[in-house]
Design a protein around this motif. Sequence first.
Motif, PDB file in Angstrom:
ATOM      1  N   ARG A  28     -13.171  13.844  -3.194  1.00  0.00           N
ATOM      2  CA  ARG A  28     -13.078  12.983  -2.019  1.00  0.00           C
ATOM      3  C   ARG A  28     -13.183  11.501  -2.381  1.00  0.00           C
ATOM      4  O   ARG A  28     -12.730  10.637  -1.619  1.00  0.00           O
ATOM      5  CB  ARG A  28     -14.192  13.373  -1.041  1.00  0.00           C
ATOM      6  N   ASN A  29     -13.772  11.205  -3.555  1.00  0.00           N
ATOM      7  CA  ASN A  29     -14.035   9.814  -3.941  1.00  0.00           C
ATOM      8  C   ASN A  29     -13.499   9.559  -5.344  1.00  0.00           C
ATOM      9  O   ASN A  29     -14.242   9.658  -6.339  1.00  0.00           O
ATOM     10  CB  ASN A  29     -15.541   9.543  -3.882  1.00  0.00           C
ATOM     11  N   PRO A  30     -12.231   9.209  -5.464  1.00  0.00           N
ATOM     12  CA  PRO A  30     -11.598   9.072  -6.784  1.00  0.00           C
ATOM     13  C   PRO A  30     -12.163   7.946  -7.636  1.00  0.00           C
ATOM     14  O   PRO A  30     -11.888   7.891  -8.839  1.00  0.00           O
ATOM     15  CB  PRO A  30     -10.126   8.812  -6.432  1.00  0.00           C
ATOM     16  N   GLN A  31     -12.953   7.063  -7.057  1.00  0.00           N
ATOM     17  CA  GLN A  31     -13.554   5.972  -7.831  1.00  0.00           C
ATOM     18  C   GLN A  31     -14.792   6.431  -8.597  1.00  0.00           C
ATOM     19  O   GLN A  31     -15.338   5.679  -9.413  1.00  0.00           O
ATOM     20  CB  GLN A  31     -13.941   4.817  -6.896  1.00  0.00           C
ATOM     21  N   MET A  32     -15.237   7.674  -8.383  1.00  0.00           N
ATOM     22  CA  MET A  32     -16.516   8.120  -8.924  1.00  0.00           C
ATOM     23  C   MET A  32     -16.373   9.023 -10.148  1.00  0.00           C
ATOM     24  O   MET A  32     -15.384   9.738 -10.307  1.00  0.00           O
ATOM     25  CB  MET A  32     -17.319   8.876  -7.851  1.00  0.00           C
ATOM     26  N   THR A  33     -17.399   8.985 -10.999  1.00  0.00           N
ATOM     27  CA  THR A  33     -17.601   9.960 -12.068  1.00  0.00           C
ATOM     28  C   THR A  33     -18.909  10.691 -11.770  1.00  0.00           C
ATOM     29  O   THR A  33     -19.733  10.221 -10.968  1.00  0.00           O
ATOM     30  CB  THR A  33     -17.694   9.292 -13.445  1.00  0.00           C
ATOM     31  N   GLY A  34     -19.104  11.831 -12.430  1.00  0.00           N
ATOM     32  CA  GLY A  34     -20.307  12.594 -12.132  1.00  0.00           C
ATOM     33  C   GLY A  34     -20.819  13.387 -13.313  1.00  0.00           C
ATOM     34  O   GLY A  34     -20.059  13.753 -14.215  1.00  0.00           O
ATOM     35  N   THR A  35     -22.133  13.668 -13.290  1.00  0.00           N
ATOM     36  CA  THR A  35     -22.782  14.479 -14.312  1.00  0.00           C
ATOM     37  C   THR A  35     -23.534  15.618 -13.642  1.00  0.00           C
ATOM     38  O   THR A  35     -24.323  15.391 -12.711  1.00  0.00           O
ATOM     39  CB  THR A  35     -23.775  13.644 -15.144  1.00  0.00           C
ATOM     40  N   LEU A  36     -23.282  16.822 -14.102  1.00  0.00           N
ATOM     41  CA  LEU A  36     -23.967  18.012 -13.609  1.00  0.00           C
ATOM     42  C   LEU A  36     -25.086  18.369 -14.575  1.00  0.00           C
ATOM     43  O   LEU A  36     -24.877  18.435 -15.786  1.00  0.00           O
ATOM     44  CB  LEU A  36     -22.980  19.176 -13.504  1.00  0.00           C
ATOM     45  N   PRO A  56      -7.641  19.879 -13.242  1.00  0.00           N
ATOM     46  CA  PRO A  56      -6.768  18.762 -13.630  1.00  0.00           C
ATOM     47  C   PRO A  56      -7.043  17.467 -12.881  1.00  0.00           C
ATOM     48  O   PRO A  56      -7.017  16.377 -13.473  1.00  0.00           O
ATOM     49  CB  PRO A  56      -5.370  19.301 -13.317  1.00  0.00           C
ATOM     50  N   GLU A  57      -7.351  17.561 -11.601  1.00  0.00           N
ATOM     51  CA  GLU A  57      -7.550  16.342 -10.812  1.00  0.00           C
ATOM     52  C   GLU A  57      -8.829  15.593 -11.185  1.00  0.00           C
ATOM     53  O   GLU A  57      -8.976  14.410 -10.865  1.00  0.00           O
ATOM     54  CB  GLU A  57      -7.590  16.693  -9.324  1.00  0.00           C
ATOM     55  N   LEU A  58      -9.767  16.264 -11.874  1.00  0.00           N
ATOM     56  CA  LEU A  58     -11.024  15.622 -12.247  1.00  0.00           C
ATOM     57  C   LEU A  58     -11.100  15.284 -13.733  1.00  0.00           C
ATOM     58  O   LEU A  58     -12.159  14.884 -14.227  1.00  0.00           O
ATOM     59  CB  LEU A  58     -12.205  16.528 -11.875  1.00  0.00           C
ATOM     60  N   THR A  59     -10.017  15.415 -14.436  1.00  0.00           N
ATOM     61  CA  THR A  59     -10.008  15.174 -15.882  1.00  0.00           C
ATOM     62  C   THR A  59     -10.582  13.799 -16.227  1.00  0.00           C
ATOM     63  O   THR A  59     -10.180  12.784 -15.651  1.00  0.00           O
ATOM     64  CB  THR A  59      -8.575  15.285 -16.433  1.00  0.00           C
ATOM     65  N   GLY A  60     -11.558  13.810 -17.130  1.00  0.00           N
ATOM     66  CA  GLY A  60     -12.139  12.566 -17.600  1.00  0.00           C
ATOM     67  C   GLY A  60     -13.182  11.954 -16.694  1.00  0.00           C
ATOM     68  O   GLY A  60     -13.716  10.882 -17.009  1.00  0.00           O
ATOM     69  N   ARG A  61     -13.520  12.631 -15.610  1.00  0.00           N
ATOM     70  CA  ARG A  61     -14.434  12.029 -14.635  1.00  0.00           C
ATOM     71  C   ARG A  61     -15.761  12.784 -14.515  1.00  0.00           C
ATOM     72  O   ARG A  61     -16.555  12.469 -13.622  1.00  0.00           O
ATOM     73  CB  ARG A  61     -13.755  11.955 -13.256  1.00  0.00           C
ATOM     74  N   TRP A  62     -16.021  13.748 -15.370  1.00  0.00           N
ATOM     75  CA  TRP A  62     -17.234  14.535 -15.237  1.00  0.00           C
ATOM     76  C   TRP A  62     -17.803  14.898 -16.603  1.00  0.00           C
ATOM     77  O   TRP A  62     -17.113  14.854 -17.613  1.00  0.00           O
ATOM     78  CB  TRP A  62     -16.964  15.828 -14.464  1.00  0.00           C
ATOM     79  N   SER A  63     -19.074  15.254 -16.590  1.00  0.00           N
ATOM     80  CA  SER A  63     -19.715  15.868 -17.753  1.00  0.00           C
ATOM     81  C   SER A  63     -20.717  16.884 -17.228  1.00  0.00           C
ATOM     82  O   SER A  63     -21.231  16.751 -16.113  1.00  0.00           O
ATOM     83  CB  SER A  63     -20.421  14.827 -18.626  1.00  0.00           C
ATOM     84  N   ALA A  64     -20.977  17.918 -18.020  1.00  0.00           N
ATOM     85  CA  ALA A  64     -21.945  18.955 -17.650  1.00  0.00           C
ATOM     86  C   ALA A  64     -22.905  19.126 -18.806  1.00  0.00           C
ATOM     87  O   ALA A  64     -22.487  19.352 -19.945  1.00  0.00           O
ATOM     88  CB  ALA A  64     -21.219  20.270 -17.348  1.00  0.00           C
ATOM     89  N   GLN A  65     -24.188  18.994 -18.534  1.00  0.00           N
ATOM     90  CA  GLN A  65     -25.146  19.086 -19.614  1.00  0.00           C
ATOM     91  C   GLN A  65     -26.351  19.933 -19.224  1.00  0.00           C
ATOM     92  O   GLN A  65     -26.798  19.912 -18.065  1.00  0.00           O
ATOM     93  CB  GLN A  65     -25.607  17.698 -20.052  1.00  0.00           C
TER      94      GLN A  65
END
Length: 365
Positions: A220-228, A243-252
């Motif tokens: 919903r917010n393409p300007q954001m990145t996120g960490t799980l 595909p739509e979230l490529t490069g915008r997330w990390s999971a640790q």
Amino acid sequence: MAGAHPEATGASQTSGTPHGSEASQPLGSPAAPDEVTGELLELSLGYLYSAALHTAARFGIADHLAGGPRSADELAKAAEVDGPHLYRLLRFLATKGVFREDEEGRFHLTPLAQPLRSDTERSLRDYIIVRGEPVFWQSAAQLHEAVRTGSTAFENVYGVPFYDHVAADPALGKAFNSSMAAFSETLSNDVVEAVDFSGATSAVDVGGGRGGLLRAILRRNPQMTGTLVDLEPVVAGHVLDTPELTGRWSAQAGDFFASVPSGADVYLLKHVLASWPDEECVRILRTCREAMPAHARLLVINAMIPAGNDPHPGKTIDVLMMTVLNGKGRTRAEYETLLATAGFSVVRVLDPSPHASVIEAVVAE
């Protein structure tokens, strides 16, 4: 570390008096004794509805009805179960609006049965299957002992905390995490629509399970990145790799009692605090506070128990916590007290769903 509660309630029960009995009658018009007796007996057998739902979900009855109405015998052949017994089960569920039998003896999907399908956007099939497993049933059977001693029923039965038991059983852990993801999926869009993320560029989902809420926020917010952040077996099954979230997330993998990633604009605690007693909740909140810059926001998402005798998901969660976890449902005032103790100030409270109120808080000055 994701929450362990079915935040759903269809019970028609109120505190102290059965719904539809004298409490809901006009003054001078008490309910007939037979009505009160009948409703109380029905409530006493409520576990049969849970068992019936679990059975229908396990055998995929709703999936077998996706193409149109079918008789119990046809469904039994498709599901490889006994026809007469299946008929009796479906007839029973139809009394609550789960499936509908027509004059020709065929069963139909109803709005209440649709979430039992495995291929719907808001499927609850996995959730209902897991809530019918022995770890929940056997714990519920010991609720009286939990009330007598102030203990947790699950630990009385199994000898270890719920999450330790789940961690030691990979099959159960996988099923449980999938069930929580199924439940959370039904609420994430409601939360995202209610909260304004336009000024944020980053978020940390603390104890976020497989990342369903974070995925909805990033979409919903393409300007954001996120960490799980969650335990290793949980984040291993994350749903962020699209595909739509490529490069915008990390999971640790991580322990939210020890530390969480620092420097984000938004921190999320969805269905986490209800799973823990007050002292542990304050520890989790303080860990988040240490990681948050001065401008950051914390979003605490849980069902909140309202005053009064009406049914509410928060009251159901509270009893579930007595059986499975050492946590509890809380009122708005109780959540605000926890936040203040941990060094937060409440900015606003949103109520996008009875299952998911949102408390927005900032670090207190």
